[in-house]
Design a protein around this motif. Sequence first.
Motif: not given
Length: 334
Positions: A44, A99-100, A103, A106-107, A288, A291
């Motif tokens: 990133r 950013t993929k 993300k 994290q998911q 959540e 970040d």
Amino acid sequence: MMGIWAKGARMEARDFMPGEAVIASIKQDLELYESERRKATRARWLLPLYFGLLAVVVVGLALLFNEFADPAEQWRSFLHVVLYCAACVGALLAYKIGTKPAKGLQQSFRQHLLPIIFGFVADINYRNAAKPGSFDRLPREATGNFDRQEFDDVISGKYEGFPFEIYETHLTAKQIGANETATLFKGVVVAFEQVKPFPGLLVATRRAGQISQFGGSELTEIESGVPALDGLYEFRTDNADAARPLVAGRLAQALQWLGETWPDEPARIALQGNDGFLLLPLKRNFFELPDISTSLDYKLHVQPIVADMAALLATAALIRKVGAANDADVKDAG
């Protein structure tokens, strides 16, 4: 305040915390996540470099096009417009590619982590951005008439023997005569089966000043007899005879307890047949993780999620018993 009925409702979050062996396993997972997180973060950090190089290329090509363009069309000729459009598309693609990995990591980690830390929940299932099965049964009288819905985390399972579904949702409606949307509800919804079905519909929502949100609704307004609650909540039902004992009794007690447990914006409750719904307006994401740029810490980031989940399910376990005929029914229901 609530006598025998409240026993078991005021439970401590530490009662649901994972055991030492599970915590040790989670911390090992966090170490693996940390290694992958650093790789994703490095990817990133390359974005500013990509954007800088893209800007240099665009300016260089734009200057070159100026050499062949009419003086009146410099910086805005047809070729310039095509170049700017291509640059915007390239910037968007670069951002998505950059950013993929973060993300996705994290998911996937959340999908792995949540079933482990919620060990006190049986048959747990986690989904993301999926429509919850109970959503279509959620009475619109509790939310208002929305025309758009968004979903984030969806968790289902069994707690103390009763099935539940928890989901984060954002419900909005387009305002008449304006190109704007109004938020009708944003937060967490807990759907559960009641101990005793309510013969009709009963909703408790925040009172919206002197003007009722129900407008021309045929639902009857009733009161709890508790001035503080009646000033804060509007109780509406299509079965006043069945609703009055609940609103003046256990539902009023539950709402008072909710005010202590969730002191932010007042919660909403809807009871209809076998279905019960608890709606908690929240500005933050309930499950959540921080970040991707933040290193995960068990006590700082994982424990609060477990505590929130335990408190939420304890609250739902309390609400589902408001229609029970007596304390013996409540004990039989667990």
